[in-house]
Design a protein around this motif. Structure first.
Motif, PDB file in Angstrom:
ATOM      1  N   GLU A   9     -43.206 -61.266   4.975  1.00 61.57           N
ATOM      2  CA  GLU A   9     -42.599 -60.510   3.881  1.00 61.57           C
ATOM      3  C   GLU A   9     -41.097 -60.760   3.785  1.00 61.57           C
ATOM      4  O   GLU A   9     -40.559 -60.978   2.698  1.00 61.57           O
ATOM      5  CB  GLU A   9     -42.876 -59.016   4.064  1.00 61.57           C
ATOM      6  N   GLN A  10     -40.407 -60.771   4.911  1.00 59.67           N
ATOM      7  CA  GLN A  10     -38.954 -60.966   4.907  1.00 59.67           C
ATOM      8  C   GLN A  10     -38.550 -62.382   4.505  1.00 59.67           C
ATOM      9  O   GLN A  10     -37.401 -62.625   4.151  1.00 59.67           O
ATOM     10  CB  GLN A  10     -38.337 -60.582   6.255  1.00 59.67           C
ATOM     11  N   ASP A  11     -39.482 -63.318   4.533  1.00 60.96           N
ATOM     12  CA  ASP A  11     -39.176 -64.697   4.147  1.00 60.96           C
ATOM     13  C   ASP A  11     -39.036 -64.860   2.639  1.00 60.96           C
ATOM     14  O   ASP A  11     -38.361 -65.782   2.168  1.00 60.96           O
ATOM     15  CB  ASP A  11     -40.259 -65.656   4.642  1.00 60.96           C
ATOM     16  N   VAL A  12     -39.684 -63.995   1.861  1.00 56.64           N
ATOM     17  CA  VAL A  12     -39.700 -64.152   0.401  1.00 56.64           C
ATOM     18  C   VAL A  12     -38.284 -64.136  -0.168  1.00 56.64           C
ATOM     19  O   VAL A  12     -37.925 -64.998  -0.988  1.00 56.64           O
ATOM     20  CB  VAL A  12     -40.601 -63.087  -0.265  1.00 56.64           C
ATOM     21  N   ALA A  13     -37.441 -63.214   0.263  1.00 61.34           N
ATOM     22  CA  ALA A  13     -36.064 -63.131  -0.251  1.00 61.34           C
ATOM     23  C   ALA A  13     -35.267 -64.372   0.137  1.00 61.34           C
ATOM     24  O   ALA A  13     -34.472 -64.889  -0.666  1.00 61.34           O
ATOM     25  CB  ALA A  13     -35.372 -61.878   0.271  1.00 61.34           C
ATOM     26  N   VAL A  14     -35.501 -64.881   1.341  1.00 57.06           N
ATOM     27  CA  VAL A  14     -34.819 -66.111   1.789  1.00 57.06           C
ATOM     28  C   VAL A  14     -35.256 -67.283   0.917  1.00 57.06           C
ATOM     29  O   VAL A  14     -34.427 -68.084   0.466  1.00 57.06           O
ATOM     30  CB  VAL A  14     -35.109 -66.388   3.280  1.00 57.06           C
ATOM     31  N   LEU A  15     -36.555 -67.383   0.656  1.00 55.93           N
ATOM     32  CA  LEU A  15     -37.066 -68.467  -0.193  1.00 55.93           C
ATOM     33  C   LEU A  15     -36.473 -68.399  -1.592  1.00 55.93           C
ATOM     34  O   LEU A  15     -36.135 -69.436  -2.174  1.00 55.93           O
ATOM     35  CB  LEU A  15     -38.595 -68.401  -0.273  1.00 55.93           C
ATOM     36  N   ASP A  16     -36.328 -67.198  -2.129  1.00 58.00           N
ATOM     37  CA  ASP A  16     -35.772 -67.049  -3.479  1.00 58.00           C
ATOM     38  C   ASP A  16     -34.344 -67.586  -3.565  1.00 58.00           C
ATOM     39  O   ASP A  16     -33.925 -68.078  -4.608  1.00 58.00           O
ATOM     40  CB  ASP A  16     -35.804 -65.583  -3.919  1.00 58.00           C
ATOM     41  N   VAL A  17     -33.596 -67.512  -2.460  1.00 55.48           N
ATOM     42  CA  VAL A  17     -32.214 -68.002  -2.445  1.00 55.48           C
ATOM     43  C   VAL A  17     -32.170 -69.502  -2.159  1.00 55.48           C
ATOM     44  O   VAL A  17     -31.484 -70.259  -2.848  1.00 55.48           O
ATOM     45  CB  VAL A  17     -31.373 -67.241  -1.391  1.00 55.48           C
ATOM     46  N   VAL A  18     -32.917 -69.945  -1.148  1.00 59.62           N
ATOM     47  CA  VAL A  18     -32.816 -71.331  -0.677  1.00 59.62           C
ATOM     48  C   VAL A  18     -33.683 -72.293  -1.482  1.00 59.62           C
ATOM     49  O   VAL A  18     -33.290 -73.426  -1.737  1.00 59.62           O
ATOM     50  CB  VAL A  18     -33.172 -71.408   0.826  1.00 59.62           C
ATOM     51  N   LEU A  19     -34.874 -71.842  -1.879  1.00 58.83           N
ATOM     52  CA  LEU A  19     -35.814 -72.678  -2.633  1.00 58.83           C
ATOM     53  C   LEU A  19     -36.245 -71.945  -3.899  1.00 58.83           C
ATOM     54  O   LEU A  19     -37.394 -71.535  -4.033  1.00 58.83           O
ATOM     55  CB  LEU A  19     -37.055 -72.999  -1.794  1.00 58.83           C
ATOM     56  N   PRO A  20     -35.322 -71.742  -4.848  1.00 61.37           N
ATOM     57  CA  PRO A  20     -35.683 -70.966  -6.044  1.00 61.37           C
ATOM     58  C   PRO A  20     -36.880 -71.564  -6.768  1.00 61.37           C
ATOM     59  O   PRO A  20     -37.019 -72.777  -6.873  1.00 61.37           O
ATOM     60  CB  PRO A  20     -34.430 -71.041  -6.916  1.00 61.37           C
ATOM     61  N   SER A  21     -37.747 -70.695  -7.245  1.00 53.92           N
ATOM     62  CA  SER A  21     -38.931 -71.110  -7.987  1.00 53.92           C
ATOM     63  C   SER A  21     -38.762 -70.702  -9.439  1.00 53.92           C
ATOM     64  O   SER A  21     -38.551 -69.529  -9.732  1.00 53.92           O
ATOM     65  CB  SER A  21     -40.174 -70.435  -7.398  1.00 53.92           C
ATOM     66  N   GLU A  22     -38.845 -71.674 -10.338  1.00 52.90           N
ATOM     67  CA  GLU A  22     -38.758 -71.364 -11.760  1.00 52.90           C
ATOM     68  C   GLU A  22     -40.111 -70.987 -12.322  1.00 52.90           C
ATOM     69  O   GLU A  22     -40.229 -70.545 -13.447  1.00 52.90           O
ATOM     70  CB  GLU A  22     -38.204 -72.561 -12.556  1.00 52.90           C
ATOM     71  N   SER A  23     -41.166 -71.176 -11.529  1.00 53.54           N
ATOM     72  CA  SER A  23     -42.507 -70.907 -12.026  1.00 53.54           C
ATOM     73  C   SER A  23     -42.685 -69.429 -12.346  1.00 53.54           C
ATOM     74  O   SER A  23     -42.323 -68.566 -11.557  1.00 53.54           O
ATOM     75  CB  SER A  23     -43.557 -71.334 -10.992  1.00 53.54           C
ATOM     76  N   VAL A  24     -43.257 -69.158 -13.501  1.00 50.88           N
ATOM     77  CA  VAL A  24     -43.507 -67.784 -13.906  1.00 50.88           C
ATOM     78  C   VAL A  24     -44.814 -67.298 -13.283  1.00 50.88           C
ATOM     79  O   VAL A  24     -44.961 -66.133 -12.951  1.00 50.88           O
ATOM     80  CB  VAL A  24     -43.567 -67.692 -15.450  1.00 50.88           C
ATOM     81  N   THR A  25     -45.757 -68.196 -13.084  1.00 50.67           N
ATOM     82  CA  THR A  25     -47.088 -67.806 -12.625  1.00 50.67           C
ATOM     83  C   THR A  25     -47.321 -68.036 -11.136  1.00 50.67           C
ATOM     84  O   THR A  25     -48.351 -67.626 -10.616  1.00 50.67           O
ATOM     85  CB  THR A  25     -48.158 -68.559 -13.426  1.00 50.67           C
ATOM     86  N   ALA A  26     -46.416 -68.685 -10.446  1.00 45.27           N
ATOM     87  CA  ALA A  26     -46.636 -68.973  -9.018  1.00 45.27           C
ATOM     88  C   ALA A  26     -45.316 -68.951  -8.259  1.00 45.27           C
ATOM     89  O   ALA A  26     -44.953 -69.906  -7.593  1.00 45.27           O
ATOM     90  CB  ALA A  26     -47.333 -70.316  -8.847  1.00 45.27           C
ATOM     91  N   ASN A  27     -44.591 -67.843  -8.339  1.00 42.75           N
ATOM     92  CA  ASN A  27     -43.342 -67.761  -7.589  1.00 42.75           C
ATOM     93  C   ASN A  27     -43.634 -67.322  -6.152  1.00 42.75           C
ATOM     94  O   ASN A  27     -44.773 -67.044  -5.792  1.00 42.75           O
ATOM     95  CB  ASN A  27     -42.337 -66.850  -8.299  1.00 42.75           C
ATOM     96  N   HIS A  28     -42.602 -67.253  -5.330  1.00 43.81           N
ATOM     97  CA  HIS A  28     -42.792 -66.949  -3.909  1.00 43.81           C
ATOM     98  C   HIS A  28     -43.464 -65.600  -3.697  1.00 43.81           C
ATOM     99  O   HIS A  28     -44.377 -65.482  -2.871  1.00 43.81           O
ATOM    100  CB  HIS A  28     -41.452 -67.003  -3.170  1.00 43.81           C
ATOM    101  N   ALA A  29     -43.024 -64.576  -4.422  1.00 46.12           N
ATOM    102  CA  ALA A  29     -43.606 -63.244  -4.249  1.00 46.12           C
ATOM    103  C   ALA A  29     -45.086 -63.239  -4.626  1.00 46.12           C
ATOM    104  O   ALA A  29     -45.908 -62.603  -3.943  1.00 46.12           O
ATOM    105  CB  ALA A  29     -42.834 -62.220  -5.081  1.00 46.12           C
ATOM    106  N   GLN A  30     -45.449 -63.946  -5.680  1.00 41.78           N
ATOM    107  CA  GLN A  30     -46.850 -63.987  -6.100  1.00 41.78           C
ATOM    108  C   GLN A  30     -47.709 -64.736  -5.079  1.00 41.78           C
ATOM    109  O   GLN A  30     -48.828 -64.321  -4.777  1.00 41.78           O
ATOM    110  CB  GLN A  30     -46.963 -64.626  -7.481  1.00 41.78           C
TER     111      GLN A  30
END
Length: 169
Positions: A9-30
């Protein structure tokens, strides 16, 4: 050295900063939410405490109707991504695939598949070297948001490739 681990769970915020996902349907949180419900396993590649790639194993298979109609009981490696690009061709993709294969074997799966865009010759060559063979063509449909916030609806021609999972020693 690269370490492949399940997303926490704590990795999701790190991924959003380091490996941003532009995908609307398959982002890190999803993808992490799919893992929490048991229909996926979201893997992260780590080097020196920093994420350098992600990959999801979708236990319910490929979402494309063309693939679902042609193959059953075949989980899919989805969204394999290594960043920055300078780290590609250094074994991270192979590590993801081998980890996904091990996880599939642990679940008693006999095969594993993945899609590749028809114009991604480099990735297709890697997958062939690792034992994946073309199975069926399909169109991958997805939506992403660009840097200006504009939504783009995409439809990429792809090939679904499958490998039989033999036993490991």
């Amino acid at each position: 050295m690269t370490r492949i681990a399940d997303c926490r769970e704590q990795d999701v915020a790190v991924l959003d900063v380091v490996l941003p996902s532009e995908s609307v349907t398959a982002n890190h949180a999803q993808r992490y939410a799919r893992q929490r419900t048991g229909v996926g396993t979201y893997l992260i590649a780590w080097q020196d405490g920093r994420p350098v790639g992600t990959c999801e194993v979708r236990w319910d298979g490929c979402a494309a109707s063309e693939v679902r109609g042609a193959v059953v009981n075949c989980p899919e490696i989805n969204g394999l991504f290594v960043w920055p690009a300078s780290l590609r061709s250094q074994g991270i993709g192979t590590a993801f695939i081998r980890t996904a294969e091990d996880r599939a074997r642990e679940r008693g799966m006999r095969r594993l598949g993945m899609g590749v865009r028809t114009d991604n010759i480099r990735a297709a060559a890697l997958y062939r070297r690792l034992g994946y063979r073309p199975f069926t063509s399909y169109v991958d449909r997805y939506t992403y948001r660009d840097d200006e916030g504009v939504l783009h609806h995409m439809a990429d021609s792809c090939t679904f490739m499958i490998s039989s999972l033999g036993r490991t020693a």
